[in-house]
Design a protein around this motif. Structure first.
Motif, PDB file in Angstrom:
ATOM      1  N   THR A  99       9.091  -1.746   5.170  1.00 27.27           N
ATOM      2  CA  THR A  99       9.439  -3.049   5.723  1.00 27.27           C
ATOM      3  C   THR A  99       9.698  -4.040   4.594  1.00 27.27           C
ATOM      4  N   ALA A 100       9.998  -5.280   4.995  1.00 31.43           N
ATOM      5  CA  ALA A 100      10.210  -6.345   4.013  1.00 31.43           C
ATOM      6  C   ALA A 100       8.937  -6.639   3.230  1.00 31.43           C
ATOM      7  N   ASP A 101       7.785  -6.285   3.792  1.00 29.42           N
ATOM      8  CA  ASP A 101       6.522  -6.469   3.065  1.00 29.42           C
ATOM      9  C   ASP A 101       6.349  -5.434   1.956  1.00 29.42           C
ATOM     10  N   ASP A 102       7.108  -4.338   2.052  1.00 26.35           N
ATOM     11  CA  ASP A 102       6.987  -3.262   1.064  1.00 26.35           C
ATOM     12  C   ASP A 102       8.064  -3.340  -0.015  1.00 26.35           C
ATOM     13  N   LEU A 103       9.305  -3.504   0.395  1.00 26.80           N
ATOM     14  CA  LEU A 103      10.443  -3.431  -0.527  1.00 26.80           C
ATOM     15  C   LEU A 103      10.748  -4.783  -1.165  1.00 26.80           C
ATOM     16  N   LYS A 104      11.093  -4.769  -2.436  1.00 27.26           N
ATOM     17  CA  LYS A 104      11.493  -5.995  -3.115  1.00 27.26           C
ATOM     18  C   LYS A 104      12.779  -6.549  -2.521  1.00 27.26           C
ATOM     19  N   THR A 105      13.689  -5.653  -2.120  1.00 31.68           N
ATOM     20  CA  THR A 105      14.899  -6.040  -1.402  1.00 31.68           C
ATOM     21  C   THR A 105      14.744  -5.606   0.043  1.00 31.68           C
ATOM     22  N   PRO A 106      14.668  -6.557   0.975  1.00 30.11           N
ATOM     23  CA  PRO A 106      14.419  -6.191   2.379  1.00 30.11           C
ATOM     24  C   PRO A 106      15.447  -5.185   2.898  1.00 30.11           C
ATOM     25  N   PRO A 107      15.012  -4.188   3.666  1.00 33.70           N
ATOM     26  CA  PRO A 107      15.942  -3.165   4.174  1.00 33.70           C
ATOM     27  C   PRO A 107      16.852  -3.738   5.239  1.00 33.70           C
ATOM     28  N   GLU A 166      18.452  -1.627   7.350  1.00 35.04           N
ATOM     29  CA  GLU A 166      18.332  -0.686   8.454  1.00 35.04           C
ATOM     30  C   GLU A 166      17.036   0.082   8.293  1.00 35.04           C
ATOM     31  N   LEU A 167      16.676   0.833   9.315  1.00 29.98           N
ATOM     32  CA  LEU A 167      15.422   1.581   9.283  1.00 29.98           C
ATOM     33  C   LEU A 167      15.439   2.583   8.132  1.00 29.98           C
ATOM     34  N   VAL A 168      14.420   2.539   7.295  1.00 30.40           N
ATOM     35  CA  VAL A 168      14.308   3.470   6.180  1.00 30.40           C
ATOM     36  C   VAL A 168      12.832   3.794   5.976  1.00 30.40           C
ATOM     37  N   HIS A 169      12.566   5.047   5.653  1.00 30.32           N
ATOM     38  CA  HIS A 169      11.191   5.498   5.433  1.00 30.32           C
ATOM     39  C   HIS A 169      10.964   5.778   3.945  1.00 30.32           C
ATOM     40  N   ALA A 170       9.700   5.863   3.589  1.00 32.84           N
ATOM     41  CA  ALA A 170       9.321   6.185   2.216  1.00 32.84           C
ATOM     42  C   ALA A 170       9.546   7.673   1.947  1.00 32.84           C
ATOM     43  N   GLY A 171       9.307   8.074   0.717  1.00 33.39           N
ATOM     44  CA  GLY A 171       9.432   9.475   0.333  1.00 33.39           C
ATOM     45  C   GLY A 171       8.766   9.707  -1.006  1.00 33.39           C
ATOM     46  N   PRO A 172       8.424  10.951  -1.328  1.00 35.98           N
ATOM     47  CA  PRO A 172       7.788  11.249  -2.620  1.00 35.98           C
ATOM     48  C   PRO A 172       8.796  11.111  -3.762  1.00 35.98           C
ATOM     49  N   PRO A 210       0.824  -1.218   0.000  1.00 37.75           N
ATOM     50  CA  PRO A 210       0.000   0.000   0.000  1.00 37.75           C
ATOM     51  C   PRO A 210       0.858   1.269   0.000  1.00 37.75           C
ATOM     52  N   VAL A 211       2.088   1.187   0.515  1.00 32.21           N
ATOM     53  CA  VAL A 211       2.965   2.354   0.485  1.00 32.21           C
ATOM     54  C   VAL A 211       3.320   2.695  -0.957  1.00 32.21           C
ATOM     55  N   ARG A 212       3.482   1.678  -1.787  1.00 34.07           N
ATOM     56  CA  ARG A 212       3.724   1.933  -3.207  1.00 34.07           C
ATOM     57  C   ARG A 212       2.558   2.708  -3.810  1.00 34.07           C
ATOM     58  N   ASP A 213       1.335   2.317  -3.459  1.00 31.01           N
ATOM     59  CA  ASP A 213       0.159   3.027  -3.968  1.00 31.01           C
ATOM     60  C   ASP A 213       0.147   4.480  -3.506  1.00 31.01           C
ATOM     61  N   LEU A 214       0.616   4.720  -2.269  1.00 28.23           N
ATOM     62  CA  LEU A 214       0.693   6.098  -1.773  1.00 28.23           C
ATOM     63  C   LEU A 214       1.754   6.876  -2.539  1.00 28.23           C
ATOM     64  N   MET A 215       2.863   6.228  -2.893  1.00 22.05           N
ATOM     65  CA  MET A 215       3.895   6.879  -3.700  1.00 22.05           C
ATOM     66  C   MET A 215       3.367   7.204  -5.097  1.00 22.05           C
ATOM     67  N   VAL A 216       2.554   6.305  -5.649  1.00 23.52           N
ATOM     68  CA  VAL A 216       1.949   6.567  -6.957  1.00 23.52           C
ATOM     69  C   VAL A 216       1.021   7.776  -6.869  1.00 23.52           C
ATOM     70  N   LEU A 217       0.244   7.853  -5.778  1.00 22.01           N
ATOM     71  CA  LEU A 217      -0.613   9.030  -5.579  1.00 22.01           C
ATOM     72  C   LEU A 217       0.231  10.292  -5.521  1.00 22.01           C
ATOM     73  N   ARG A 267      -7.783   7.384  -6.620  1.00 20.58           N
ATOM     74  CA  ARG A 267      -6.610   6.825  -5.938  1.00 20.58           C
ATOM     75  C   ARG A 267      -6.627   7.174  -4.446  1.00 20.58           C
ATOM     76  N   CYS A 268      -6.993   8.386  -4.112  1.00 20.78           N
ATOM     77  CA  CYS A 268      -7.036   8.794  -2.709  1.00 20.78           C
ATOM     78  C   CYS A 268      -8.100   8.000  -1.958  1.00 20.78           C
ATOM     79  N   THR A 269      -9.267   7.830  -2.539  1.00 21.90           N
ATOM     80  CA  THR A 269     -10.346   7.084  -1.898  1.00 21.90           C
ATOM     81  C   THR A 269      -9.938   5.640  -1.625  1.00 21.90           C
ATOM     82  N   ALA A 270      -9.222   5.038  -2.566  1.00 19.50           N
ATOM     83  CA  ALA A 270      -8.792   3.655  -2.414  1.00 19.50           C
ATOM     84  C   ALA A 270      -7.780   3.477  -1.279  1.00 19.50           C
ATOM     85  N   LEU A 271      -7.111   4.544  -0.899  1.00 18.98           N
ATOM     86  CA  LEU A 271      -6.075   4.476   0.134  1.00 18.98           C
ATOM     87  C   LEU A 271      -6.587   4.813   1.534  1.00 18.98           C
ATOM     88  N   LEU A 272      -7.832   5.242   1.661  1.00 24.22           N
ATOM     89  CA  LEU A 272      -8.334   5.718   2.945  1.00 24.22           C
ATOM     90  C   LEU A 272      -8.321   4.642   4.028  1.00 24.22           C
TER      91      LEU A 272
END
Length: 445
Positions: free
Chosen positions: A379-387, A389-395, A308-315, A413-418
């Motif tokens: 997290t490993a559920d988000d990234l294709k290559t598990p992190p 160390e701690l890393v956050h998303a970004g635009p 879902p973080v990928r979807d937020l990045m797409v938004l 897209r925004c409604t789908a992410l609510l």
């Protein structure tokens, strides 16, 4: 997109045609746009919640926000000149070939300067200082290998071209300033600009050689600083002869971008809690306690399709591209000669409504989505290559291909992410702000 490197291949060749000037301006516009995501990304990485938001360190964030807005001012001044010389239709912001792709080298700079989307740090500030570096800091390179040593040098060549193409010596290539004054001014952007964290200069309405040169003066001096002002400039840089405000005797000044970045590096405008009587700050811009550990050069391709973080990045990408498409729509819509009214502005004066929406989408949609991303761990559920160390998303500030009318796609897209990101909702949240934006029905043809 016109390449500055190619334009600078022959340093002895001056701008001699209107098309050559237009090509230089399109290349300059690309450089100006390439700095905006860099500055915004570093600004978004500053933690603004909790104890540090009340500290003097917030000044770094204010300075950088103001710089990013002034880069938008520079972009509009360049585009206004393109419109004034009759080449406005050759340029679009919402264009996959125009939108920068990070990492990428700064176009035309010698030596090469690689541009990355990264969190705020001393190293990133040094990159920013390299972008805004004044003329004369580095020694000249041999002419045979010298495209441009600074953006100031590149703009000086544009200024020389403006003077030549405004003279009788240009003959058939002379700029038709009468046309700019009579009709083309209606397609320029000079209203709807607000910057509480920067200088007083706004977009210039370009209708003559003098106003064209003034617009370039604002870009060079504000972005880099003049040779002899030590980084401090009059505010405004270009004064309206009909206005006595502010009185010149007051001596109101603004710092150049290079000087502002230098002050941030020195900690004069830093971040963190002031903890002693000497004004020393508890944290610097390199401390993890006050800077989000955002991903370097974020890319939706790094994340799993199920995230879902990928979807937020797409938004986020879609919002960014809506901003660029909205800017195109403003230039497409001719300005009325009559002053706009606040009454039902979106229907009675579409141009005025578009201008108002440009500010609203930057503050009410682009920033909140970016802020949500930088606060979201990957997290490993988000990234294709598990992190590791701690890393956050970004635009990511990537090109987004709209498949339907842009506003409708943003709503969808925004409604789908609510459900996953309820922060997008609320009485004055992103979802509501998107609903207030104007539709851009002409974008898909």
């Amino acid at each position: 997109m016109t390449d500055i490197q190619a334009l600078g291949a022959d340093p002895e060749q001056d701008i001699a045609t209107i098309q050559d000037l237009a090509d230089h301006l399109k290349a300059a516009a690309h450089v100006e746009l390439s700095t905006i995501p860099l500055y915004l990304y570093a600004t978004y990485s500053i933690k603004t919640r909790g104890y540090s938001q009340w500290a003097a360190g917030a000044s770094a964030q204010r300075l950088m926000t103001g710089i990013a807005i002034e880069e938008m001012l520079h972009l509009t001044n360049v585009r206004n000149l393109l419109v004034a010389i009759g080449k406005g239709e050759e340029f679009r912001c919402y264009d996959e070939q125009f939108i920068p792709k990070y990492p990428e080298p700064m176009a035309g700079r010698v030596p090469e300067l690689m541009l990355h989307l990264r969190r705020l740090s001393t190293d990133q500030i040094d990159t920013f200082r390299g972008i805004e570096e004044p003329e004369g800091i580095r020694p000249p390179m041999p002419e045979a290998v010298r495209p441009y040593l600074s953006l100031g040098e590149f703009y000086r060549r544009i200024e020389k071209g403006i003077r030549f193409l405004s003279s009788d010596a240009a003959k058939d290539e002379r700029i038709d300033w009468d046309q700019a004054r009579e009709t083309l001014w209606r397609h320029q952007y000079h209203r709807g600009y607000w910057n509480q964290n920067g200088g007083s200069d706004g977009p210039r309405l370009i209708t003559s050689e003098d106003t064209a040169l003034q617009a370039m003066e604002v870009i060079v001096d504000q972005g880099e600083g003049a040779w002899d002002d030590h980084g401090y400039l009059p505010d405004p840089i270009v004064r309206d002869p009909a206005s006595d405000y502010p009185p010149p005797a007051i001596g109101k000044q603004q710092a150049s971008h290079y000087t502002k970045f230098t002050d941030i590096k020195k900690g004069l405008n830093g971040i963190g809690v002031v903890h002693d009587d000497n004004g020393l700050q508890k944290f610097s811009i390199d401390d993890e306690e006050v800077i989000w550990p955002v991903l370097d050069d974020p890319d939706t391709g790094l994340l799993k399709d199920t995230s879902p973080v990928r979807d937020l990045m797409v938004l986020s990408n879609a919002v960014y591209c809506y901003v660029l498409a909205l800017l195109d729509a403003i230039y497409d819509e001719p300005m009325s000669a009559e002053p706009p009214s606040d009454e039902d502005a979106f229907t009675t004066d579409r141009r005025y409504g578009l201008e108002r929406a440009f500010i609203a989408v930057m503050q009410g949609v682009l920033y909140p989505v970016a802020d949500l991303l930088v606060r979201t761990p990957l997290t490993a559920d988000d990234l294709k290559t598990p992190p590791k160390e701690l890393v956050h998303a970004g635009p990511p500030f990537q090109f987004h291909q709209f498949t339907k009318e842009p506003k409708a796609e943003l709503v969808e897209r925004c409604t789908a992410l609510l459900a996953r990101f309820p922060e997008l909702g609320g009485d004055d949240g992103v979802q509501r702000q998107i609903g207030l934006l104007p539709a851009l029905p002409g974008l898909l043809g």
